[in-house]
Design a protein around this motif. Sequence first.
Motif, PDB file in Angstrom:
ATOM      1  N   GLU A 104     -69.056  29.687  66.069  1.00 42.63           N
ATOM      2  CA  GLU A 104     -67.712  30.113  66.660  1.00 42.63           C
ATOM      3  C   GLU A 104     -66.681  29.658  65.612  1.00 42.63           C
ATOM      4  OE1 GLU A 104     -67.384  29.739  70.733  1.00 42.63           O
ATOM      5  OE2 GLU A 104     -69.068  31.269  71.086  1.00 42.63           O
ATOM      6  N   LEU A 257     -63.317  23.322  75.580  1.00 47.36           N
ATOM      7  CA  LEU A 257     -62.932  23.405  74.226  1.00 47.36           C
ATOM      8  C   LEU A 257     -63.877  22.407  73.171  1.00 47.36           C
ATOM      9  CD1 LEU A 257     -60.407  24.925  75.580  1.00 47.36           C
ATOM     10  CD2 LEU A 257     -59.130  23.816  73.751  1.00 47.36           C
ATOM     11  N   ASN A 260     -67.259  24.565  72.852  1.00 45.49           N
ATOM     12  CA  ASN A 260     -67.070  25.442  71.881  1.00 45.49           C
ATOM     13  C   ASN A 260     -66.576  25.207  70.666  1.00 45.49           C
ATOM     14  OD1 ASN A 260     -68.214  27.872  73.883  1.00 45.49           O
ATOM     15  ND2 ASN A 260     -67.081  26.691  74.928  1.00 45.49           N
ATOM     16  N   LYS A 261     -66.250  23.977  70.457  1.00 49.05           N
ATOM     17  CA  LYS A 261     -65.588  23.791  69.074  1.00 49.05           C
ATOM     18  C   LYS A 261     -64.243  24.505  68.632  1.00 49.05           C
ATOM     19  CE  LYS A 261     -70.258  22.350  67.390  1.00 49.05           C
ATOM     20  NZ  LYS A 261     -71.160  22.706  66.463  1.00 49.05           N
ATOM     21  N   TRP A 262     -63.513  24.953  69.797  1.00 46.94           N
ATOM     22  CA  TRP A 262     -62.474  25.896  69.462  1.00 46.94           C
ATOM     23  C   TRP A 262     -61.015  25.061  68.872  1.00 46.94           C
ATOM     24  CZ3 TRP A 262     -63.048  28.228  74.972  1.00 46.94           C
ATOM     25  CH2 TRP A 262     -63.884  29.105  74.948  1.00 46.94           C
ATOM     26  N   LYS A 263     -61.302  23.758  68.987  1.00 47.84           N
ATOM     27  CA  LYS A 263     -59.922  22.877  68.580  1.00 47.84           C
ATOM     28  C   LYS A 263     -60.305  22.316  67.099  1.00 47.84           C
ATOM     29  CE  LYS A 263     -57.751  20.134  71.209  1.00 47.84           C
ATOM     30  NZ  LYS A 263     -57.375  19.012  72.290  1.00 47.84           N
ATOM     31  N   ASN A 267     -58.034  29.493  65.227  1.00 52.12           N
ATOM     32  CA  ASN A 267     -58.841  30.771  65.497  1.00 52.12           C
ATOM     33  C   ASN A 267     -58.214  31.611  66.473  1.00 52.12           C
ATOM     34  OD1 ASN A 267     -59.774  29.576  68.140  1.00 52.12           O
ATOM     35  ND2 ASN A 267     -60.809  28.306  66.609  1.00 52.12           N
ATOM     36  N   TYR A 269     -58.603  31.801  69.590  1.00 54.40           N
ATOM     37  CA  TYR A 269     -58.027  31.037  70.817  1.00 54.40           C
ATOM     38  C   TYR A 269     -57.192  29.606  70.751  1.00 54.40           C
ATOM     39  CZ  TYR A 269     -62.731  33.291  71.944  1.00 54.40           C
ATOM     40  OH  TYR A 269     -63.425  34.281  71.880  1.00 54.40           O
ATOM     41  N   HIS A 270     -57.241  28.987  69.621  1.00 56.05           N
ATOM     42  CA  HIS A 270     -56.456  27.868  69.206  1.00 56.05           C
ATOM     43  C   HIS A 270     -55.692  27.865  68.115  1.00 56.05           C
ATOM     44  CE1 HIS A 270     -56.538  23.978  67.149  1.00 56.05           C
ATOM     45  NE2 HIS A 270     -55.923  23.396  68.329  1.00 56.05           N
ATOM     46  N   TYR A 281     -52.449  28.056  72.691  1.00 58.59           N
ATOM     47  CA  TYR A 281     -53.452  28.529  73.190  1.00 58.59           C
ATOM     48  C   TYR A 281     -53.115  30.025  73.259  1.00 58.59           C
ATOM     49  CZ  TYR A 281     -55.128  23.812  73.273  1.00 58.59           C
ATOM     50  OH  TYR A 281     -55.187  22.736  72.948  1.00 58.59           O
ATOM     51  N   LEU A 285     -58.437  33.085  75.025  1.00 56.53           N
ATOM     52  CA  LEU A 285     -58.749  31.670  75.388  1.00 56.53           C
ATOM     53  C   LEU A 285     -58.925  31.806  77.030  1.00 56.53           C
ATOM     54  CD1 LEU A 285     -58.932  28.219  74.331  1.00 56.53           C
ATOM     55  CD2 LEU A 285     -57.791  28.767  76.582  1.00 56.53           C
ATOM     56  N   GLU A 288     -61.963  33.995  78.118  1.00 49.04           N
ATOM     57  CA  GLU A 288     -63.001  33.566  77.454  1.00 49.04           C
ATOM     58  C   GLU A 288     -63.568  32.371  78.536  1.00 49.04           C
ATOM     59  OE1 GLU A 288     -66.501  33.907  75.228  1.00 49.04           O
ATOM     60  OE2 GLU A 288     -64.847  35.369  75.632  1.00 49.04           O
TER      61      GLU A 288
END
Length: 313
Positions: A104, A257, A260-263, A267, A269-270, A281, A285, A288
């Motif tokens: 992701e 977060l 899921n390594k969103w930060k 992307n 989400y972030h 955000y 996000l 999800e």
Amino acid sequence: MDAFVMCFCTAWEQFLKAILIERDGEECIFRKTSKRGLKETVSLRECLDKVYPEKSNVRKNIEQIAYLRDQAVHLLMPEIQGIMSRVFQSGVLNYTSKFEEFTEVSFLNSSHAGMISLVGEFKSPPAAIMKSTYGDIASEIIELASSVQQDVEASDDIEFAIPLNVKLVFATDAEDGSTIAIARADEGIEGLKKALVIEKPVDRAKSHPLLQKDAINEINVRLQGRYDETKLKKHLSGTCRKTGMPAINRNCFDAILFKNKWKQSNNRYHYKNQYPEIRYYSNDLIEEFIKKVMENESYLKVAKDSYNKRKVN
């Protein structure tokens, strides 16, 4: 070509082992300890058996290139780059998409094309010229090229090899939804060099409008509007101080977060603003986050345990 097949196979083997470890635990990638006490990991082909079905064209592409590495690397001569480059490029595209699907995060920086060169000359030179250049091995080279050509035509699938009716383009969408091609692969490498990769500025206010506190509040509003208290108690571990209703808090938010390594990057989400450093955000996000938390009763608990253990260590 020698270097490509070696690096390609190593990359896939490591990636498939990461998938297996995530799915089945670390021990699944090891064979039984040998008599000499050495722990050996499973091979690329054994990984493929565990991850992709036999009829998968992604698997077929990897197996073709693995065959070149193990049995036919001595046959990888410049004259067969035409057909081989089509197989190699599909392998690169497959790896990119599967990597991003699993992690992701983006495989390459957005300013990179992530492509190798498709060789424009797809015909092998006459057999007489090949034999005068390579001697007895020429017939093996020609046979390999012919065999791969037949597999490509029989498959006719971009997951195995780039079909000639597929155009790789640097492109953008016109206002009416049609594609404007800036450069095509069939224009050769010079055509690709002329292509301009333009990074469109992101309107952060529209794509990522929420600060952390706003995102947390919106998640709780939607959760409480969609699910009853009994169900929320099964999935959430905290409660709202004001209402006493099950709710997520900042620790819950950070844990999901982190999991899921969103930060780790900007992307869907972030988004991290550099100066001043502020994180924003998106509404994507919110949805999800809710989906992941409510699909599995233990998802949030496991994520928080992992996140909080990391903070203590």
